[in-house]
Design an enzyme around this catalytic site. Sequence first.
Site, short mmCIF file in Angstrom:
data_model
loop_
_atom_site.label_atom_id
_atom_site.label_comp_id
_atom_site.label_asym_id
_atom_site.label_seq_id
_atom_site.Cartn_x
_atom_site.Cartn_y
_atom_site.Cartn_z
N PHE A 39 0.55 -1.37 -0.22
CA PHE A 39 0.37 -0.34 0.11
C PHE A 39 1.08 1.05 0.04
CE2 PHE A 39 -2.52 -3.24 1.55
CZ PHE A 39 -3.66 -3.48 0.89
N ASN A 59 -7.21 0.79 -4.09
CA ASN A 59 -7.13 2.10 -5.28
C ASN A 59 -8.19 2.71 -5.89
OD1 ASN A 59 -4.11 2.14 -4.65
ND2 ASN A 59 -3.67 1.05 -5.77
N PHE A 71 -7.17 12.65 0.42
CA PHE A 71 -7.50 12.56 -1.22
C PHE A 71 -9.12 13.31 -1.48
CE2 PHE A 71 -5.16 9.57 -3.21
CZ PHE A 71 -3.61 9.20 -2.20
N ALA A 95 -8.71 18.60 -5.63
CA ALA A 95 -8.90 19.08 -6.22
C ALA A 95 -7.38 19.16 -6.71
CB ALA A 95 -10.29 19.97 -6.55
N GLY A 96 -7.50 18.95 -8.19
CA GLY A 96 -6.64 19.35 -9.15
C GLY A 96 -6.52 19.10 -10.49
N CYS A 115 -0.13 3.45 -10.52
CA CYS A 115 -0.77 2.52 -10.08
C CYS A 115 -2.22 2.77 -10.69
CB CYS A 115 -0.51 2.89 -8.73
SG CYS A 115 0.96 1.88 -8.29
#
Length: 434
Positions: free
Chosen positions: A155, A213, A254, A257-258, A265
């Site tokens: 991870f 993920n 997480f 924003a972007g 991965c």
Amino acid sequence: MNISIIGTGYVGLIAGACFAEGGHKVICLDVDKEKIALLQKGISPIYEPGLEELLKKCISSGTISFTSDSKEAVENSQIIFIAVGTPQNEKGEANMCYFKEAAEQIGKHMNEYKIIVDKSTVPVGTAEWVGGIIENELKRRGARIKFDVISNPEFLAEGSAIEDFHSERVVIGSESEEARKILHELYAAGENEKKKILLTDTKSAEIIKYASNSMLALRLSFINEVSQLCEKVGANIEDVSIGVGMDERIGPKFLKAGLGYGGSCFPKDIRAFISTMKKNGLKNGVIDRIEEVNQRQLELTFKKIEQLVRGVKGKKIAVLGLAFKANTDDARESPAVKISKILLKRGALLSFFDPKAMDNAKSIFPKEIFAKDAYDAISGCDALLIATDWEEFKRLDLKKIKSLMKEPNVIDGRNIFEPKKMRELGFNYLSIGR
Ligand code: UDX
């Protein structure tokens, strides 16, 4: 314990170095002889904070060694980690050819009871499949040796991999009580006693990795979609993310924003997960849309650039950042690279700067300008695009930037600057969701 690790990529090297630091005897195996020669000298083939120092330390204490000889590695270890690459194939599935080769080598050289650990990200059912390959090899040799295959997904995130190795959860999926106990001991010994460890069956462990993920990528696409609404109505995505993340059931991570996610991965794992779902006759709903939203984020950012410079053809645009995120030299599936490709296709002239990823990106953009620093890249440009959120970009002298640019147009794809301050300084400034 005596451990060998097959594959000296991110996953294998970090695991190898960290186990060796913990006092275990580790042999790292790779078919790439040049890589092995570098590693023997203590040179890391990848940039990862702290890794090279750790490798050097373990080499001098004699706890880690490197080889291309699979017999040597297999015979001298009780636990064998398979950490080879599982890149995407043309169908969007995980390409398991390196994994198969590793399993065959293990079966070929196995001399006594071994625990084989699937560490790479592999589709559900792989542990069973690996067991079959080893069994076949043993049969071919007429050997009868007991072994167990365990799923123990990785991870770690690039840039914080060593820290993650010590702090991240451990998932051990096994059908064998004996093997599970040994692996538990490996991870929970000494100061790691309080490590979060989940013991489960192999298939659940394999799914945990892909589901994790996909869930993280889903959060990113979700927040990026919300950023589009923020922009339309004049809200601020940074505050919205904080507010949403303050709910303990959601949490703050997480939600930045972007330009969308990239890396070695998320993109491949989500595609592989979708393909596994389909193979099992299941319909995808949300997971199917993650990538579409991610791609849209790039297209929308491109439109913003176009709007700001009134058509990109012939315009000189400085792109700061090529890595898929900060603190890595990895440019695989990087949003910075993807948006640069769109800009080039539409006739823009690009100059790049990235603190670590330029060597990896030079082969992707052989004709473009790679500047010696950020100011050099920005000099004389019509627009500046912030594509990776490196700390050093946040500390740039904004007045100097403005004086160097032909036109003060800034598109901040990672929201590293304050809109109010940028406008006060006289920039035409657009960012994400603000
Ligand atoms: C990821 C997982 O985090 C890790 O657990 C797994 O083992 C491997 O895949 P990594 O690919 O190194 O790790 O990168 P990560 O830090 O997860 O970032 C992925 C992408 O999402 C990057 O492009 C990053 O810029 C982007 N991102 C991340 C955002 O845009 N916003 C965020 O809030 C977080």
